[in-house]
Design a protein around this motif. Structure first.
Motif, PDB file in Angstrom:
ATOM      1  N   ILE A 354       4.914  13.443  -4.754  1.00 35.65           N
ATOM      2  CA  ILE A 354       5.877  14.419  -5.304  1.00 35.65           C
ATOM      3  C   ILE A 354       6.875  14.877  -3.804  1.00 35.65           C
ATOM      4  N   HIS A 355       5.700  15.273  -2.692  1.00 33.07           N
ATOM      5  CA  HIS A 355       6.015  15.761  -1.615  1.00 33.07           C
ATOM      6  C   HIS A 355       7.065  14.658  -0.948  1.00 33.07           C
ATOM      7  N   HIS A 356       6.769  13.424  -1.025  1.00 34.65           N
ATOM      8  CA  HIS A 356       7.473  12.183  -0.459  1.00 34.65           C
ATOM      9  C   HIS A 356       8.787  12.168  -0.998  1.00 34.65           C
ATOM     10  N   LEU A 357       8.810  12.561  -2.348  1.00 37.03           N
ATOM     11  CA  LEU A 357      10.222  12.240  -3.159  1.00 37.03           C
ATOM     12  C   LEU A 357      11.216  13.359  -2.706  1.00 37.03           C
ATOM     13  N   LEU A 358      10.527  14.550  -2.602  1.00 38.34           N
ATOM     14  CA  LEU A 358      11.189  15.785  -2.224  1.00 38.34           C
ATOM     15  C   LEU A 358      12.235  15.708  -1.095  1.00 38.34           C
ATOM     16  N   ILE A 359      11.757  14.920  -0.049  1.00 38.79           N
ATOM     17  CA  ILE A 359      12.541  14.885   1.201  1.00 38.79           C
ATOM     18  C   ILE A 359      13.564  13.657   1.001  1.00 38.79           C
ATOM     19  N   GLN A 360      13.762  12.909  -0.044  1.00 38.53           N
ATOM     20  CA  GLN A 360      14.715  11.886   0.113  1.00 38.53           C
ATOM     21  C   GLN A 360      15.945  12.457  -0.040  1.00 38.53           C
ATOM     22  N   GLU A 361      17.130  11.610   0.298  1.00 39.57           N
ATOM     23  CA  GLU A 361      18.211  11.844   0.300  1.00 39.57           C
ATOM     24  C   GLU A 361      18.982  11.805  -1.148  1.00 39.57           C
ATOM     25  N   TRP A 362      18.525  10.857  -2.036  1.00 44.15           N
ATOM     26  CA  TRP A 362      19.021  10.791  -3.337  1.00 44.15           C
ATOM     27  C   TRP A 362      20.506  10.643  -3.511  1.00 44.15           C
ATOM     28  N   LYS A 363      21.041   9.612  -2.796  1.00 47.59           N
ATOM     29  CA  LYS A 363      22.622   9.402  -3.083  1.00 47.59           C
ATOM     30  C   LYS A 363      22.992   9.136  -4.415  1.00 47.59           C
ATOM     31  N   GLY A 364      21.900   8.390  -5.136  1.00 49.59           N
ATOM     32  CA  GLY A 364      22.242   8.263  -6.656  1.00 49.59           C
ATOM     33  C   GLY A 364      21.828   9.491  -7.528  1.00 49.59           C
ATOM     34  N   ASN A 365      21.395  10.457  -6.884  1.00 48.89           N
ATOM     35  CA  ASN A 365      21.231  11.681  -7.793  1.00 48.89           C
ATOM     36  C   ASN A 365      20.150  11.669  -8.645  1.00 48.89           C
ATOM     37  N   VAL A 366      20.398  12.291  -9.961  1.00 49.74           N
ATOM     38  CA  VAL A 366      19.464  12.382 -11.197  1.00 49.74           C
ATOM     39  C   VAL A 366      19.245  11.101 -11.527  1.00 49.74           C
ATOM     40  N   ARG A 367      20.607   9.985 -11.704  1.00 47.00           N
ATOM     41  CA  ARG A 367      20.378   8.529 -12.354  1.00 47.00           C
ATOM     42  C   ARG A 367      19.364   7.847 -11.362  1.00 47.00           C
ATOM     43  N   GLU A 368      19.482   8.021 -10.183  1.00 51.39           N
ATOM     44  CA  GLU A 368      18.258   7.304  -9.409  1.00 51.39           C
ATOM     45  C   GLU A 368      17.074   7.860  -9.415  1.00 51.39           C
ATOM     46  N   LEU A 369      16.765   9.278  -9.586  1.00 49.47           N
ATOM     47  CA  LEU A 369      15.511   9.514  -9.889  1.00 49.47           C
ATOM     48  C   LEU A 369      14.823   9.048 -10.994  1.00 49.47           C
ATOM     49  N   VAL A 370      15.578   9.096 -12.195  1.00 51.84           N
ATOM     50  CA  VAL A 370      15.363   8.405 -13.523  1.00 51.84           C
ATOM     51  C   VAL A 370      15.010   7.043 -13.465  1.00 51.84           C
ATOM     52  N   ASN A 371      15.588   6.204 -12.899  1.00 52.56           N
ATOM     53  CA  ASN A 371      15.338   4.832 -12.419  1.00 52.56           C
ATOM     54  C   ASN A 371      13.923   4.653 -11.624  1.00 52.56           C
ATOM     55  N   LEU A 372      13.829   5.586 -10.698  1.00 57.82           N
ATOM     56  CA  LEU A 372      12.734   5.340  -9.902  1.00 57.82           C
ATOM     57  C   LEU A 372      11.473   5.558 -10.688  1.00 57.82           C
ATOM     58  N   ILE A 373      11.617   6.712 -11.368  1.00 56.23           N
ATOM     59  CA  ILE A 373      10.128   7.202 -12.145  1.00 56.23           C
ATOM     60  C   ILE A 373       9.982   6.160 -13.369  1.00 56.23           C
ATOM     61  N   GLU A 374      11.130   5.585 -13.998  1.00 57.88           N
ATOM     62  CA  GLU A 374      10.730   4.530 -15.200  1.00 57.88           C
ATOM     63  C   GLU A 374       9.986   3.365 -14.146  1.00 57.88           C
ATOM     64  N   ARG A 375      10.602   3.065 -13.013  1.00 55.88           N
ATOM     65  CA  ARG A 375      10.161   1.723 -12.411  1.00 55.88           C
ATOM     66  C   ARG A 375       8.691   2.059 -12.031  1.00 55.88           C
ATOM     67  N   LEU A 376       8.095   3.349 -11.525  1.00 59.13           N
ATOM     68  CA  LEU A 376       6.890   3.651 -10.944  1.00 59.13           C
ATOM     69  C   LEU A 376       6.062   3.316 -12.265  1.00 59.13           C
ATOM     70  N   VAL A 377       6.547   4.191 -13.365  1.00 55.12           N
ATOM     71  CA  VAL A 377       5.679   4.087 -14.492  1.00 55.12           C
ATOM     72  C   VAL A 377       5.417   2.853 -15.217  1.00 55.12           C
ATOM     73  N   VAL A 378       6.232   1.829 -14.983  1.00 53.98           N
ATOM     74  CA  VAL A 378       5.924   0.403 -15.585  1.00 53.98           C
ATOM     75  C   VAL A 378       5.185  -0.460 -14.389  1.00 53.98           C
ATOM     76  N   THR A 379       5.371  -0.358 -13.322  1.00 50.69           N
ATOM     77  CA  THR A 379       4.687  -1.197 -12.225  1.00 50.69           C
ATOM     78  C   THR A 379       3.533  -0.797 -11.558  1.00 50.69           C
ATOM     79  N   SER A 380       3.124   0.366 -11.766  1.00 52.06           N
ATOM     80  CA  SER A 380       1.766   0.873 -11.190  1.00 52.06           C
ATOM     81  C   SER A 380       0.810   0.504 -12.173  1.00 52.06           C
TER      82      SER A 380
END
Length: 455
Positions: A354-380
């Motif tokens: 959580i803390h690590h994600l808070l310091i990201q630049e997020w050029k893709g904004n909310v859409r980028e965050l959605v894609n990353l969370i989905e990827r983490l749920v599926v691949t972990s």
């Protein structure tokens, strides 16, 4: 006392409760039933000796069936309109003498005014059913619920406050902001809070429609209007939005020719289908969105100034995700819950992640965050998602942006944690509020404040 001459043929003719009219080939009326006069609004006797062409010129009815029967020398059926607006189904039949010469034309009619009105009604209902069918198909393809619209940050609260105000009236709204900030979600939210919420919400991605198909997609087309067109025709997206909201996303991508068509639509609230001749009125509320600087585009001549002013009645600037850190943790929780449910998982985010994600630049904004969370749920592979599960670009970017390349991970995470605690303490009044913002327990907040000597 003289006995009145009785004509059997005349008696039979008048006994029929039908509209029957007999002419010679020149159109002169020789015989007529009593009902015929009442249909045309004249005494039947006044019709005798006159020609059907005279009656047509006087507007008693149109068109004549007689000349068509003479020309065809066969049976002809057509729809005739009378002076008082009745619709008659007229059938003309030729009568030949033994030598085969045409000597008479007999015509009879049936009043089909009600049937004509019924046909109009059925055609209208057919159009409406097609509209509803197309609208449902569009809605199936769209995500109509407002997903991930979270506003803990001051900037986002201001956006929602403005959106709530404009939702109450049919004013044009222009949503501005970087790609992926959630402009579409806000457009949905405005629609749902508006008096039009029971109507359709139709989204048009202006940048995704080929220029050659733009007019057909937006306005629809009549059957057979161009090569490859459906034989049934097609209802356009604008017509589907009738009674609801039309959302023009990526409006800054419109070509000059497309801008003219959209401007005319907004001004007149009517349009023509491709290949059509009937103007179709439409009632919709307009919301537009773009990630382009339209003022600059206007100055450069790439975007019409009059269209810009039409769209930009109430501008709403949606902040990028990096400027609304307070929304980050609630958004992470929201999407984590959504994808856990979707994929039947029970994943959790480690505090370091959580803390690590808070310091990201997020050029893709909310859409980028959605894609990353989905990827983490599926691949972990384990229930707890840790730093090791993060894709390498997210690890590299945070170290590069903060100059931590040569520091140990533990020191970096401690520094991030301390900064987040300081920010939360400045914003929140109690440790309970801090716990909610940071996504940790209240005892953990107290312990960490003590650890970093934050007062």
């Amino acid at each position: 006392m003289t006995k009145h001459h009785w004509d059997e043929n005349e008696a039979i003719l008048h006994s029929l409760q039908e509209d029957i009219l007999v002419t010679d080939p020149s159109g002169t009326i020789l015989k007529v039933s009593e009902l015929t006069g009442s249909i045309y609004g004249l005494p039947s006797g006044e019709l005798l000796g006159r020609t059907v062409y005279d009656l047509e010129r006087e507007g008693i009815f149109h068109p004549c069936v007689t000349p068509l029967v003479v020309q065809k020398k066969g049976k002809v059926t057509l729809i005739q309109t009378t002076k008082n607006g009745k619709k008659l189904l007229i059938t003309g039949i030729p009568v030949f003498d033994p030598e085969g010469e045409l000597v008479r034309i007999v015509s009879y009619s049936h009043d089909v005014t009600e049937l004509a009105e019924m046909q109009k009604y059925l055609d209208k209902m057919k159009d409406e059913m097609e509209r509803v069918k197309s609208e449902l198909e569009i809605l199936r393809q769209q995500q109509v619920q407002v997903d991930g619209l979270i506003a803990n940050s001051a900037k986002m609260k201001q956006v929602i406050g403005t959106a709530l105000q404009v939702a109450e009236v049919d004013v044009n709204v222009l949503l501005l902001g970087e790609s992926g900030v959630g402009k579409s979600s806000i457009a949905h939210w405005i629609h749902q809070k508006s008096p039009r919420h029971k109507g359709p919400f139709i989204e048009v991605n202006c940048g995704a429609i080929a220029e050659s198909l733009f007019e057909a997609e937006l306005f629809g087309y009549e059957a057979g209007s161009f090569t490859g067109a459906s034989r049934k025709g097609k209802i356009g997206l604008v017509e589907l939005a009738d009674g609801g909201t039309l959302f023009l996303d990526e409006v800054g991508e419109l070509t000059p020719a497309q801008q003219v068509k959209v401007l005319k639509l907004i001004q007149e609230k009517q349009f023509y289908r491709v290949g059509g001749t009937q103007a179709r009125k439409v009632d919709f509320r307009l919301i537009a969105a773009t990630n382009r600087n339209l003022e600059k585009a206007v100055a450069e001549g790439a975007f019409r100034e009059d269209l810009y002013f039409r769209l930009n009645v109430v501008p709403v600037e949606v902040p990028p995700l990096r400027e609304r850190k307070e929304d980050m943790i609630p958004l992470m929780r929201h999407f984590l819950s959504r994808f856990n449910e979707k994929y039947d998982r029970r994943r959790q985010l480690d505090e370091d992640v959580i803390h690590h994600l808070l310091i990201q630049e997020w050029k893709g904004n909310v859409r980028e965050l959605v894609n990353l969370i989905e990827r983490l749920v599926v691949t972990s592979s384990s229930e707890m998602i840790t730093i090791d599960n993060l894709p390498s670009p997210y690890l590299r970017s945070s170290f590069r942006e903060n100059g931590w390349q040569n520091q140990p991970l533990k020191a970096v995470l401690a520094q991030v944690e301390k900064e987040m605690l300081i920010q939360a303490k400045q914003r929140c009044r109690t440790t309970l509020e801090m716990a909610e913002v940071l996504g940790i327990s209240q005892p953990s907040v107290v312990r960490k404040l003590k650890k970093y000597k934050i007062r």
